[in-house]
Motif scaffolding. Sequence first.
Motif, PDB file in Angstrom:
ATOM      1  N   THR A  11      40.045  13.203   4.829  1.00 48.90           N
ATOM      2  CA  THR A  11      41.142  13.972   4.243  1.00 48.90           C
ATOM      3  C   THR A  11      40.618  14.995   3.221  1.00 48.90           C
ATOM      4  O   THR A  11      41.399  15.742   2.634  1.00 48.90           O
ATOM      5  CB  THR A  11      42.202  13.057   3.572  1.00 48.90           C
ATOM      6  OG1 THR A  11      41.529  12.117   2.726  1.00 48.90           O
ATOM      7  CG2 THR A  11      43.006  12.302   4.617  1.00 48.90           C
ATOM      8  N   LEU A  35      41.080   8.409  -0.926  1.00 54.27           N
ATOM      9  CA  LEU A  35      41.998   9.383  -1.530  1.00 54.27           C
ATOM     10  C   LEU A  35      41.675   9.631  -3.013  1.00 54.27           C
ATOM     11  O   LEU A  35      42.537  10.057  -3.770  1.00 54.27           O
ATOM     12  CB  LEU A  35      43.468   8.950  -1.358  1.00 54.27           C
ATOM     13  CG  LEU A  35      43.931   8.794   0.106  1.00 54.27           C
ATOM     14  CD1 LEU A  35      45.391   8.290   0.151  1.00 54.27           C
ATOM     15  CD2 LEU A  35      43.845  10.122   0.869  1.00 54.27           C
ATOM     16  N   SER A  38      41.418  13.505  -2.665  1.00 55.56           N
ATOM     17  CA  SER A  38      42.178  14.193  -1.606  1.00 55.56           C
ATOM     18  C   SER A  38      43.557  13.568  -1.520  1.00 55.56           C
ATOM     19  O   SER A  38      43.855  12.593  -2.208  1.00 55.56           O
ATOM     20  CB  SER A  38      41.459  14.099  -0.265  1.00 55.56           C
ATOM     21  OG  SER A  38      41.342  12.752   0.126  1.00 55.56           O
ATOM     22  N   ASN A  39      44.355  14.131  -0.642  1.00 57.76           N
ATOM     23  CA  ASN A  39      45.763  13.809  -0.624  1.00 57.76           C
ATOM     24  C   ASN A  39      46.201  13.315   0.750  1.00 57.76           C
ATOM     25  O   ASN A  39      45.806  13.889   1.762  1.00 57.76           O
ATOM     26  CB  ASN A  39      46.476  15.130  -0.930  1.00 57.76           C
ATOM     27  CG  ASN A  39      47.792  14.893  -1.562  1.00 57.76           C
ATOM     28  OD1 ASN A  39      48.620  14.206  -0.963  1.00 57.76           O
ATOM     29  ND2 ASN A  39      47.990  15.427  -2.750  1.00 57.76           N
ATOM     30  N   GLU A  41      48.887  13.781   2.261  1.00 58.83           N
ATOM     31  CA  GLU A  41      49.643  14.805   3.025  1.00 58.83           C
ATOM     32  C   GLU A  41      48.755  15.630   3.963  1.00 58.83           C
ATOM     33  O   GLU A  41      49.263  16.291   4.875  1.00 58.83           O
ATOM     34  CB  GLU A  41      50.363  15.771   2.084  1.00 58.83           C
ATOM     35  CG  GLU A  41      51.720  15.279   1.630  1.00 58.83           C
ATOM     36  CD  GLU A  41      51.636  14.569   0.290  1.00 58.83           C
ATOM     37  OE1 GLU A  41      51.226  15.212  -0.688  1.00 58.83           O
ATOM     38  OE2 GLU A  41      51.981  13.371   0.234  1.00 58.83           O
ATOM     39  N   VAL A 197      40.729  19.174  -7.876  1.00 54.11           N
ATOM     40  CA  VAL A 197      41.534  18.547  -8.919  1.00 54.11           C
ATOM     41  C   VAL A 197      41.088  19.152 -10.251  1.00 54.11           C
ATOM     42  O   VAL A 197      39.894  19.198 -10.542  1.00 54.11           O
ATOM     43  CB  VAL A 197      41.295  17.016  -8.923  1.00 54.11           C
ATOM     44  CG1 VAL A 197      42.069  16.349 -10.044  1.00 54.11           C
ATOM     45  CG2 VAL A 197      41.683  16.422  -7.574  1.00 54.11           C
TER      46      VAL A 197
END
Length: 342
Positions: A11, A35, A38-39, A41, A197
């Motif tokens: 991801t 995660l 990362s996300n 979605e 981030v």
Amino acid sequence: MSKKVLVTGGTGYIGSHTVVELQNEGFEVIIVDDLSNSNIEVLDAIEKISGQRPQFEKFNLAEREKTDAFFEKYNHMDAIIHFAAFKAVGESVEKPLEYYRNNLVSLMNLLENMKRHNVPSLVFSSSCTVYGQPDQLPVTESTPRKPAESPYGNTKAVSEDIMRDFSHAAEGLNCIALRYFNPIGAHPSALIGEFPVGVPNNLVPFITQTAAGLRDELKIFGEDYDTPDGTAIRDYINVVDLAKAHVVAINRLMEKKNKAAYEFFNVGTGNGYSVMQLVKTFMEVNGVEVKYQITDRRAGDIEKIWADTTLANEELGWKAEKTLEETLASAWAWEKNVRNIK
Ligand code: WQD
């Protein structure tokens, strides 16, 4: 039956683009990602692009029991692409043990399970950071590695050595390390891209966030380098081109075309651009202003590096295709999509 590939860190920035390219080539993908950078979605975005939703498991591969249980559950896999790692150079200086544990233990857990479950092929994310400031340019694969400038860089060098020793000892289990130069840009759909981030460390996300108004101005770190315009030079590689190099490497291992149990390749464009050239090209191509100021050099930065890509071109049959202009346009399209800028 389609071939199954485990993509760790799938991801993340480079991982997500590689998942899409694998799916486009008919591979079935399973992602493992904790995660931490990362996300979730991203899975929706991947599905939107390829029409396929990869399987997903959330855990950290440095956790031995979880990794073992994962391999018991999925049992048969054809190959692994291992992206999952901590990657902030500065942070690695502050937290060396976290970096060594996370990046090295996760690789060893994967290799042990490759052996136990007879997964024959692994492709690994290495970095041009292993060359330091090379004495000769461009760098070929026979350019000697230099002692790493940071614990992060050292995890890449040590990981390469672990794979080399492992694949020589383990009959039939082969590894390829890809030494990335500077990956930039985003998927042409603008649905996936780099999403740092906090304050970006890397140049292109800082440029796009400045253009989007999130940052006041870009700081250009040094203009007194021994380069034509005084700013530092890198080999910026489009992330989709880079993703495709992974598919080529996986196919090479699966088709047993590799010439040694462990191989490594430079993955760059072969062209060096200065920071100033990059900033100016970004403004020209996208018709947006990026305010900048020249400041002191950043500690630990090297002056110039770019790849000799002959080996990747001739052995892998892979070549970077996208121009810097279209890559910088894709980076801006992605930033605009994320920030809802028309
Ligand atoms: C590129 C150029 C900066 C930001 C690092 C790691 C490498 C890798 C990719 C990671 C340099 C200049 C940057 C800014 C600037 N691996 N710059 N202003 O340092 O080449 O590589 O990231 O995952 O291992 O070392 O990439 O994008 O940070 O910098 O002037 O705000 O842009 O000095 O010359 P770098 P970068």
